[in-house]
Design a protein around this motif. Sequence first.
Motif, PDB file in Angstrom:
ATOM      1  N   GLY A 214      20.854  50.073  55.637  1.00  0.00           N
ATOM      2  CA  GLY A 214      19.714  50.805  55.654  1.00  0.00           C
ATOM      3  C   GLY A 214      18.537  49.946  56.629  1.00  0.00           C
ATOM      4  N   ARG A 215      18.990  48.841  57.086  1.00  0.00           N
ATOM      5  CA  ARG A 215      18.088  48.302  58.304  1.00  0.00           C
ATOM      6  C   ARG A 215      18.865  48.001  59.515  1.00  0.00           C
ATOM      7  NH1 ARG A 215      17.324  44.811  53.614  1.00  0.00           N
ATOM      8  NH2 ARG A 215      18.390  43.170  54.579  1.00  0.00           N
ATOM      9  N   ARG A 216      18.341  47.570  60.588  1.00  0.00           N
ATOM     10  CA  ARG A 216      18.885  47.607  61.912  1.00  0.00           C
ATOM     11  C   ARG A 216      20.252  46.693  61.618  1.00  0.00           C
ATOM     12  NH1 ARG A 216      16.525  44.601  67.262  1.00  0.00           N
ATOM     13  NH2 ARG A 216      17.206  42.814  65.976  1.00  0.00           N
ATOM     14  N   ASN A 217      21.348  47.221  62.156  1.00  0.00           N
ATOM     15  CA  ASN A 217      22.586  46.481  62.477  1.00  0.00           C
ATOM     16  C   ASN A 217      22.398  45.748  63.758  1.00  0.00           C
ATOM     17  OD1 ASN A 217      24.949  45.662  61.621  1.00  0.00           O
ATOM     18  ND2 ASN A 217      26.185  47.513  61.905  1.00  0.00           N
ATOM     19  N   GLU A 218      23.203  44.525  63.670  1.00  0.00           N
ATOM     20  CA  GLU A 218      23.419  43.488  65.002  1.00  0.00           C
ATOM     21  C   GLU A 218      24.799  42.960  64.694  1.00  0.00           C
ATOM     22  OE1 GLU A 218      19.966  40.793  64.051  1.00  0.00           O
ATOM     23  OE2 GLU A 218      21.562  39.382  64.449  1.00  0.00           O
ATOM     24  N   PRO A 219      25.431  42.635  65.945  1.00  0.00           N
ATOM     25  CA  PRO A 219      26.769  42.342  65.989  1.00  0.00           C
ATOM     26  C   PRO A 219      27.161  40.911  65.156  1.00  0.00           C
ATOM     27  CG  PRO A 219      26.055  42.998  68.296  1.00  0.00           C
ATOM     28  CD  PRO A 219      24.832  42.858  67.359  1.00  0.00           C
ATOM     29  N   ALA A 220      26.125  40.046  64.842  1.00  0.00           N
ATOM     30  CA  ALA A 220      26.517  39.105  64.030  1.00  0.00           C
ATOM     31  C   ALA A 220      26.836  39.504  62.668  1.00  0.00           C
ATOM     32  CB  ALA A 220      25.101  38.079  63.823  1.00  0.00           C
ATOM     33  N   TYR A 221      26.182  40.535  62.272  1.00  0.00           N
ATOM     34  CA  TYR A 221      27.041  41.043  60.847  1.00  0.00           C
ATOM     35  C   TYR A 221      28.494  41.644  60.785  1.00  0.00           C
ATOM     36  CZ  TYR A 221      21.985  41.488  59.833  1.00  0.00           C
ATOM     37  OH  TYR A 221      20.462  41.329  59.705  1.00  0.00           O
ATOM     38  N   LEU A 222      29.133  41.274  61.990  1.00  0.00           N
ATOM     39  CA  LEU A 222      30.524  41.598  62.018  1.00  0.00           C
ATOM     40  C   LEU A 222      31.283  40.619  60.944  1.00  0.00           C
ATOM     41  CD1 LEU A 222      32.563  43.453  63.572  1.00  0.00           C
ATOM     42  CD2 LEU A 222      32.929  41.588  65.114  1.00  0.00           C
ATOM     43  N   THR A 223      30.633  39.567  60.884  1.00  0.00           N
ATOM     44  CA  THR A 223      31.468  38.734  59.717  1.00  0.00           C
ATOM     45  C   THR A 223      31.542  39.220  58.355  1.00  0.00           C
ATOM     46  OG1 THR A 223      29.364  37.669  59.450  1.00  0.00           O
ATOM     47  CG2 THR A 223      30.766  36.639  60.972  1.00  0.00           C
ATOM     48  N   LEU A 224      30.501  40.043  58.114  1.00  0.00           N
ATOM     49  CA  LEU A 224      30.420  40.784  56.762  1.00  0.00           C
ATOM     50  C   LEU A 224      31.802  41.694  56.744  1.00  0.00           C
ATOM     51  CD1 LEU A 224      26.737  41.130  56.632  1.00  0.00           C
ATOM     52  CD2 LEU A 224      27.939  39.547  55.034  1.00  0.00           C
ATOM     53  N   VAL A 225      31.669  42.568  57.813  1.00  0.00           N
ATOM     54  CA  VAL A 225      32.942  43.389  57.826  1.00  0.00           C
ATOM     55  C   VAL A 225      34.237  42.800  57.932  1.00  0.00           C
ATOM     56  CG1 VAL A 225      33.850  45.383  59.426  1.00  0.00           C
ATOM     57  CG2 VAL A 225      31.501  45.089  59.265  1.00  0.00           C
ATOM     58  N   ALA A 226      34.428  41.733  58.609  1.00  0.00           N
ATOM     59  CA  ALA A 226      35.636  40.856  58.812  1.00  0.00           C
ATOM     60  C   ALA A 226      35.918  40.482  57.216  1.00  0.00           C
ATOM     61  CB  ALA A 226      35.637  39.850  59.768  1.00  0.00           C
ATOM     62  N   ALA A 227      34.789  39.941  56.512  1.00  0.00           N
ATOM     63  CA  ALA A 227      35.080  39.370  55.147  1.00  0.00           C
ATOM     64  C   ALA A 227      35.738  40.359  54.266  1.00  0.00           C
ATOM     65  CB  ALA A 227      33.808  38.779  54.622  1.00  0.00           C
ATOM     66  N   ARG A 228      35.051  41.835  54.373  1.00  0.00           N
ATOM     67  CA  ARG A 228      35.375  42.776  53.190  1.00  0.00           C
ATOM     68  C   ARG A 228      36.748  43.322  53.602  1.00  0.00           C
ATOM     69  NH1 ARG A 228      36.322  44.703  48.973  1.00  0.00           N
ATOM     70  NH2 ARG A 228      35.596  46.574  48.212  1.00  0.00           N
ATOM     71  N   VAL A 229      37.088  43.326  54.940  1.00  0.00           N
ATOM     72  CA  VAL A 229      38.442  43.882  55.377  1.00  0.00           C
ATOM     73  C   VAL A 229      39.522  42.771  54.841  1.00  0.00           C
ATOM     74  CG1 VAL A 229      39.985  44.505  57.191  1.00  0.00           C
ATOM     75  CG2 VAL A 229      37.653  45.363  57.004  1.00  0.00           C
ATOM     76  N   ALA A 230      39.236  41.565  55.118  1.00  0.00           N
ATOM     77  CA  ALA A 230      40.149  40.490  54.771  1.00  0.00           C
ATOM     78  C   ALA A 230      40.433  40.638  53.235  1.00  0.00           C
ATOM     79  CB  ALA A 230      39.601  39.218  55.243  1.00  0.00           C
ATOM     80  N   GLU A 231      39.381  40.808  52.688  1.00  0.00           N
ATOM     81  CA  GLU A 231      39.281  40.672  51.191  1.00  0.00           C
ATOM     82  C   GLU A 231      40.374  41.883  50.505  1.00  0.00           C
ATOM     83  OE1 GLU A 231      36.014  40.423  47.536  1.00  0.00           O
ATOM     84  OE2 GLU A 231      35.653  42.137  49.073  1.00  0.00           O
ATOM     85  N   LEU A 232      40.064  43.222  51.101  1.00  0.00           N
ATOM     86  CA  LEU A 232      40.676  44.525  50.905  1.00  0.00           C
ATOM     87  C   LEU A 232      42.332  43.921  50.995  1.00  0.00           C
ATOM     88  CD1 LEU A 232      38.171  46.980  52.116  1.00  0.00           C
ATOM     89  CD2 LEU A 232      39.087  46.850  49.873  1.00  0.00           C
ATOM     90  N   ARG A 233      42.609  43.279  52.273  1.00  0.00           N
ATOM     91  CA  ARG A 233      44.079  43.371  52.693  1.00  0.00           C
ATOM     92  C   ARG A 233      44.600  42.025  51.851  1.00  0.00           C
ATOM     93  NH1 ARG A 233      45.421  46.621  56.841  1.00  0.00           N
ATOM     94  NH2 ARG A 233      47.155  45.307  57.704  1.00  0.00           N
ATOM     95  N   GLY A 234      43.676  41.316  51.162  1.00  0.00           N
ATOM     96  CA  GLY A 234      44.286  40.199  50.539  1.00  0.00           C
ATOM     97  C   GLY A 234      44.926  38.972  51.437  1.00  0.00           C
TER      98      GLY A 234
END
Length: 276
Positions: A214-234
Amino acid sequence: MLVDTHCHLNHPDFAQDAPAVLARARQAGVQALVVIGYDLPSSEAALRLAESEPDVFAAVGLHPHEAEAWSAARAAQLGEMAARPRVVAIGECGLDFYRELAPRAAQYAAFHAQLQLAGEMGLPVVIHTRNSVAEALDITAPYAARGVHGVFHCWSGGAEEARRAVDLGFCLGIGGVVTFKNARDLHAIAAQAPGDRLVLETDAPYLAPTPHRGRRNEPAYLTLVAARVAELRGTPVATLAAATTANAGRLFPRLPRKLSGPAPPRSLKGGGGTGA
Ligand SMILES: [Zn+2]
């Protein structure tokens, strides 16, 4: 180390503090960013950024919302920009049947023309879809058969469509939506898609991941995407980061070869090397 394969540092939301945003991305381990144009001025801005920052690259194109601005002159301007070495892709282009800000006929015409341009330039294409994945796959298929590849950014289709995209030779761009609790279809796709076809993106300033939703996104938050995808893929996040970075390098052949690992310290570079 990560590659943000889709962000809009060229967006007015970053007009005040783009250098600080870029600094935070680097601090977070984002080693390359592809800034995506959505109309002519934003494509020019993406190119300017790419030509002034060593780790920024550009894509030039016309978003489906802007499809009515397509013309032969536009094609020539984008083609001229795309010849510059810091431009790594054509896009974003595609179909948006959700907001449908441009008539469908204009969207189809601009999309076809940009797929054609990508083929002529030998560049990958960055595809935007919203409520239009099936149609976009149908349009893309004959171009893919002639060697045009790229990425469906912010993947929003189902598992069967994801298989089709992969079969066409395309990557799936996974962004902040994958961190949302209710995005179960996307969780399944992020978990099961072939590991050599996933790339990560923020789509900043849009689609900020949890807990920034809901707030402004920025490229530094890519780590959060990476962490979630890694978790989903085990898989460990470092493994996921290395794989998606390698995928980004194959997706965008104009990205520098050396996209893995940190730059060597200055003292180890020697006198004769030209560096990356
Ligand atoms: Zn975008």
